[in-house]
Design a protein around this motif. Structure first.
Motif, mmCIF file in Angstrom:
data_model
loop_
_atom_site.group_PDB
_atom_site.id
_atom_site.type_symbol
_atom_site.label_atom_id
_atom_site.label_comp_id
_atom_site.label_asym_id
_atom_site.label_seq_id
_atom_site.Cartn_x
_atom_site.Cartn_y
_atom_site.Cartn_z
ATOM 1 N N PRO A 37 0.826 -1.205 0.000
ATOM 2 C CA PRO A 37 0.000 0.000 0.000
ATOM 3 C C PRO A 37 0.864 1.260 0.000
ATOM 4 O O PRO A 37 1.848 1.350 0.724
ATOM 5 C CB PRO A 37 -0.797 -0.129 1.302
ATOM 6 C CG PRO A 37 -0.837 -1.596 1.583
ATOM 7 C CD PRO A 37 0.484 -2.120 1.102
ATOM 8 N N TYR A 38 0.477 2.226 -0.815
ATOM 9 C CA TYR A 38 1.334 3.396 -1.026
ATOM 10 C C TYR A 38 1.203 4.447 0.068
ATOM 11 O O TYR A 38 2.067 5.320 0.184
ATOM 12 C CB TYR A 38 1.031 4.027 -2.385
ATOM 13 C CG TYR A 38 -0.282 4.787 -2.465
ATOM 14 C CD1 TYR A 38 -0.305 6.180 -2.346
ATOM 15 C CD2 TYR A 38 -1.482 4.128 -2.677
ATOM 16 C CE1 TYR A 38 -1.502 6.876 -2.425
ATOM 17 C CE2 TYR A 38 -2.676 4.817 -2.763
ATOM 18 C CZ TYR A 38 -2.688 6.194 -2.639
ATOM 19 O OH TYR A 38 -3.873 6.882 -2.716
ATOM 20 N N LEU A 206 -9.618 -6.317 3.576
ATOM 21 C CA LEU A 206 -9.577 -5.823 2.205
ATOM 22 C C LEU A 206 -10.447 -6.699 1.315
ATOM 23 O O LEU A 206 -9.958 -7.494 0.511
ATOM 24 C CB LEU A 206 -8.132 -5.783 1.706
ATOM 25 C CG LEU A 206 -7.213 -4.801 2.440
ATOM 26 C CD1 LEU A 206 -5.791 -4.930 1.947
ATOM 27 C CD2 LEU A 206 -7.712 -3.372 2.289
ATOM 28 N N LYS A 230 -0.959 -5.210 5.351
ATOM 29 C CA LYS A 230 -1.843 -4.941 4.226
ATOM 30 C C LYS A 230 -3.003 -4.014 4.592
ATOM 31 O O LYS A 230 -3.045 -2.873 4.147
ATOM 32 C CB LYS A 230 -2.354 -6.269 3.650
ATOM 33 C CG LYS A 230 -1.245 -7.269 3.320
ATOM 34 C CD LYS A 230 -0.235 -6.740 2.314
ATOM 35 C CE LYS A 230 0.832 -7.791 2.008
ATOM 36 N NZ LYS A 230 1.807 -7.358 1.006
ATOM 37 N N ALA A 233 -1.456 -1.224 6.249
ATOM 38 C CA ALA A 233 -0.440 -0.589 5.398
ATOM 39 C C ALA A 233 0.896 -0.371 6.101
ATOM 40 O O ALA A 233 1.546 0.661 5.912
ATOM 41 C CB ALA A 233 -0.975 0.738 4.838
ATOM 42 N N CYS A 281 -8.391 3.363 7.713
ATOM 43 C CA CYS A 281 -8.186 2.150 6.920
ATOM 44 C C CYS A 281 -9.362 1.888 5.985
ATOM 45 O O CYS A 281 -9.174 1.421 4.847
ATOM 46 C CB CYS A 281 -7.960 0.959 7.841
ATOM 47 S SG CYS A 281 -6.397 1.016 8.744
ATOM 48 N N ARG A 284 -9.094 4.051 2.932
ATOM 49 C CA ARG A 284 -8.119 3.496 1.989
ATOM 50 C C ARG A 284 -8.713 2.321 1.221
ATOM 51 O O ARG A 284 -8.481 2.173 0.011
ATOM 52 C CB ARG A 284 -6.863 3.068 2.744
ATOM 53 C CG ARG A 284 -6.142 4.236 3.388
ATOM 54 C CD ARG A 284 -4.996 3.769 4.237
ATOM 55 N NE ARG A 284 -4.257 4.893 4.801
ATOM 56 C CZ ARG A 284 -3.074 4.772 5.371
ATOM 57 N NH1 ARG A 284 -2.495 3.590 5.457
ATOM 58 N NH2 ARG A 284 -2.460 5.831 5.864
ATOM 59 N N ARG A 285 -9.470 1.487 1.920
ATOM 60 C CA ARG A 285 -10.119 0.361 1.241
ATOM 61 C C ARG A 285 -11.037 0.869 0.132
ATOM 62 O O ARG A 285 -11.115 0.271 -0.954
ATOM 63 C CB ARG A 285 -10.902 -0.482 2.238
ATOM 64 C CG ARG A 285 -11.522 -1.738 1.638
ATOM 65 C CD ARG A 285 -12.140 -2.613 2.710
ATOM 66 N NE ARG A 285 -13.326 -2.006 3.272
ATOM 67 C CZ ARG A 285 -14.565 -2.213 2.822
ATOM 68 N NH1 ARG A 285 -14.767 -3.031 1.801
ATOM 69 N NH2 ARG A 285 -15.595 -1.633 3.397
ATOM 70 N N TYR A 288 -8.951 1.549 -2.891
ATOM 71 C CA TYR A 288 -8.613 0.316 -3.600
ATOM 72 C C TYR A 288 -9.818 -0.193 -4.382
ATOM 73 O O TYR A 288 -9.668 -0.731 -5.492
ATOM 74 C CB TYR A 288 -8.158 -0.772 -2.626
ATOM 75 C CG TYR A 288 -7.000 -0.419 -1.724
ATOM 76 C CD1 TYR A 288 -5.999 0.451 -2.141
ATOM 77 C CD2 TYR A 288 -6.903 -0.964 -0.451
ATOM 78 C CE1 TYR A 288 -4.940 0.766 -1.308
ATOM 79 C CE2 TYR A 288 -5.844 -0.654 0.387
ATOM 80 C CZ TYR A 288 -4.877 0.208 -0.034
ATOM 81 O OH TYR A 288 -3.830 0.517 0.801
ATOM 82 N N PHE A 314 -5.601 -6.777 -3.176
ATOM 83 C CA PHE A 314 -5.511 -5.703 -4.166
ATOM 84 C C PHE A 314 -4.717 -6.181 -5.373
ATOM 85 O O PHE A 314 -3.812 -5.504 -5.861
ATOM 86 C CB PHE A 314 -4.914 -4.416 -3.580
ATOM 87 C CG PHE A 314 -3.887 -4.597 -2.484
ATOM 88 C CD1 PHE A 314 -2.755 -5.344 -2.683
ATOM 89 C CD2 PHE A 314 -4.073 -3.999 -1.245
ATOM 90 C CE1 PHE A 314 -1.812 -5.501 -1.697
ATOM 91 C CE2 PHE A 314 -3.142 -4.150 -0.236
ATOM 92 C CZ PHE A 314 -2.005 -4.902 -0.458
ATOM 93 N N CYS A 362 -2.774 -1.287 -5.539
ATOM 94 C CA CYS A 362 -2.722 -0.541 -4.271
ATOM 95 C C CYS A 362 -1.891 0.727 -4.403
ATOM 96 O O CYS A 362 -1.183 1.132 -3.485
ATOM 97 C CB CYS A 362 -2.170 -1.435 -3.162
ATOM 98 S SG CYS A 362 -0.657 -2.328 -3.597
#
Length: 379
Positions: A37-38, A206, A230, A233, A281, A284-285, A288, A314, A362
Motif C-alpha cells: 500500500p502506497y 480488504l 496490508k 499498510a 483504513c 483506503r479500502r 482500492y 488488491f 494498491c
C-alpha cells in the motif's frame, strides 16, 4: 552454501528491485508489481510510535510479544468476527513471514508434506523447502476460483499422507476468496484427514463485496496467520501474528525466544495504535475498491482479462496469452517498452504461470490510470 539456501527467488521482489532502480535513475515507472500500500502507516500508528520514542526505553518485550498488543488483537477478533480469542493464544511475530517460519517449525518435522493450492504466494513453497519440508502443490481449478477446496484436498491426500494444508482467503495472486460454505468444508476435511490447518488471513479487511470469515469460525484448532502489512499498510514495520491452539503456544515461544528474541518493540507500539485507525483504513479500502473497478472495466479491452474474480486483497491475475506465451518475457517487454512493472505468473505457478501475470492496484488512482494507458499502447 547449504542445500537449504538453494531455493528459487521471489520474482516479485526482483521485479520491484529493477523497477526501483529505473525509477531512481529518473524513469517514470507505473508500479503494478508489489503488493505494498502506497499510503503507509495510519496516523494513529505514527503518533503512538513517536510518543514511545520520546518517552520509553523500548527494550525487549517477551518472546510472544507485548501483552498490550496481544490483548488489542484479541479485541479486534471480537469486533471483526465475534470470536473470543484468549490473548495467551496470540503470538506477535516479525511480520507474517516470521509467523510462517515459526508455525512451520513448531508444527512439522523434516520431510513433512504440506498441501497448498497453485497458484499461490511463492514463499510458502520456498520457506517449506528451506526448512527441509515439502510443499505438495495442488493445481487449483479456475471454476473454484483457483482456491483450495475440500474436494481438491481429498484428491491431493489420496495415496499419500499429508501433515498439513495451507489456505489463503483472500489469496495472493488472485484476490479470490473461499465462500463461507467452502471454507467450512475445507476445515471439516482437514479434521477428517487429521492434518494441521494453517490459514493465511493477511488480506482480511480488504474485501469488496462479502467480508472474509476467519478459519477460526469453523475450526478452533486452526493456526491463523495475519499481519499489519496490508489492511493497516505497515509493510516495513514487520509486525504480524499467529493465533495458535494452546498446545502450540509454548513450542512457538521457545522458537521465538531463540530465533528472534522478540519482535521489534517500536513496531508493536505502532501496531497497537493502528488498531484504533479503522476509519482511516476504511477510507483506503474505498480507494482500492475504485482502483479495482477501473481495472476490471479496462483490462478486458487490453486483451488482459482476469482469470478469476478478485474478491479481495488488491491484485488481479490476468491472462496474457493474447500477447505472449512467456509471462517472464512479457513482463520484461512491458517494463522496457511501456514503463509498467508487473509480476510474471511463473512466480506463483510453475505449470500455468507462463500464461498469467499479476497486477497490484494498491497505488494512487492517477498511477493506475497512467499504467493502463501505457498498456493500451502496446502492440
Amino acid at each position: 552454501m547449504s542445500k537449504r539456501a538453494d531455493i528459487a527467488p521471489f520474482i516479485a521482489m526482483e521485479v520491484a528491485r529493477e523497477a526501483s532502480l529505473r525509477a531512481s535513475a529518473g524513469a517514470r515507472i507505473a508500479r503494478f508489481d508489489v503488493g505494498q500500500p502506497y499510503l503507509g502507516a495510519p496516523a494513529a500508528a505514527l503518533a503512538a510510535a513517536e510518543a514511545a520514542m520520546r518517552n520509553e526505553t523500548l527494550g525487549y518485550t517477551e518472546g510472544l510479544g507485548a501483552m498490550t498488543l496481544r490483548r488489542g488483537i484479541s479485541q479486534w477478533y471480537a469486533r471483526a468476527y465475534d470470536l473470543d480469542i484468549d490473548p495467551a493464544r496470540i503470538i506477535v511475530t516479525t511480520g507474517a513471514s516470521g509467523a510462517f517460519t515459526l508455525a512451520f517449525l513448531a508444527l512439522f518435522d523434516d520431510g513433512a508434506r504440506v498441501a497448498l493450492a497453485s497458484p499461490g504466494y511463492p514463499p510458502y513453497r520456498h520457506i517449506l523447502k528451506a526448512l527441509g519440508m515439502r510443499a505438495v502443490v495442488a493445481e487449483a481449478r479456475v471454476e473454484d476460483g483457483l482456491q483450495m477446496t475440500a474436494a481438491l484436498l481429498r484428491e491431493t491426500g489420496r495415496g499419500q499422507t499429508l501433515d498439513g494444508v495451507l489456505i489463503a482467503s483472500p489469496a495472493n495472486p488472485t484476490g479470490a476468496m473461499l465462500s463461507d460454505d467452502a471454507l467450512a468444508a475445507v476445515c471439516a476435511e482437514t479434521r477428517a484427514q487429521g492434518v494441521a490447518l494453517i490459514s493465511d488471513e493477511i488480506y482480511h479487511g480488504l474485501t469488496y463485496e462479502t467480508p472474509a470469515r476467519s478459519a477460526l469460525s469453523h475450526h478452533a484448532g486452526a493456526i491463523v496467520i495475519n499481519s499489519f502489512s496490508k489492511y493497516w499498510a505497515m509493510t516495513g514495520w514487520r509486525v504480524g501474528w499467529i493465533v495458535a491452539p494452546p498446545h502450540l503456544v509454548k513450542p512457538i515461544e521457545r522458537l521465538a525466544q531463540n530465533l528472534t528474541v522478540a519482535p521489534p518493540t517500536i513496531s508493536q507500539v505502532a501496531a497497537l495504535g493502528a488498531l484504533t485507525a479503522r476509519d482511516e483504513c476504511e477510507e483506503r479500502r474505498a480507494l482500492y475498491a475504485e482502483n479495482r473497478a477501473l481495472m476490471l472495466r479496462e483490462l478486458p479491452g487490453l486483451k488482459l482479462p482476469p482469470v478469476v474474480s478478485p474478491d479481495g486483497a488488491f491484485y488481479v491475475l490476468v491472462d496474457v496469452s493474447a500477447h505472449a506465451d512467456d509471462s517472464m518475457a512479457f513482463s520484461r517487454r512491458v517494463l522496457d517498452e511501456a514503463g509498467v512493472a508487473i509480476t510474471p505468473g511463473v512466480d506463483f505457478c510453475d505449470t500455468r504461470g507462463h500464461l498469467w501475470a499479476r497486477l497490484a492496484y494498491c497505488r494512487p488512482a492517477s498511477e493506475i490510470h497512467e499504467g493502463l494507458e501505457r498498456l493500451a499502447q502496446l502492440r
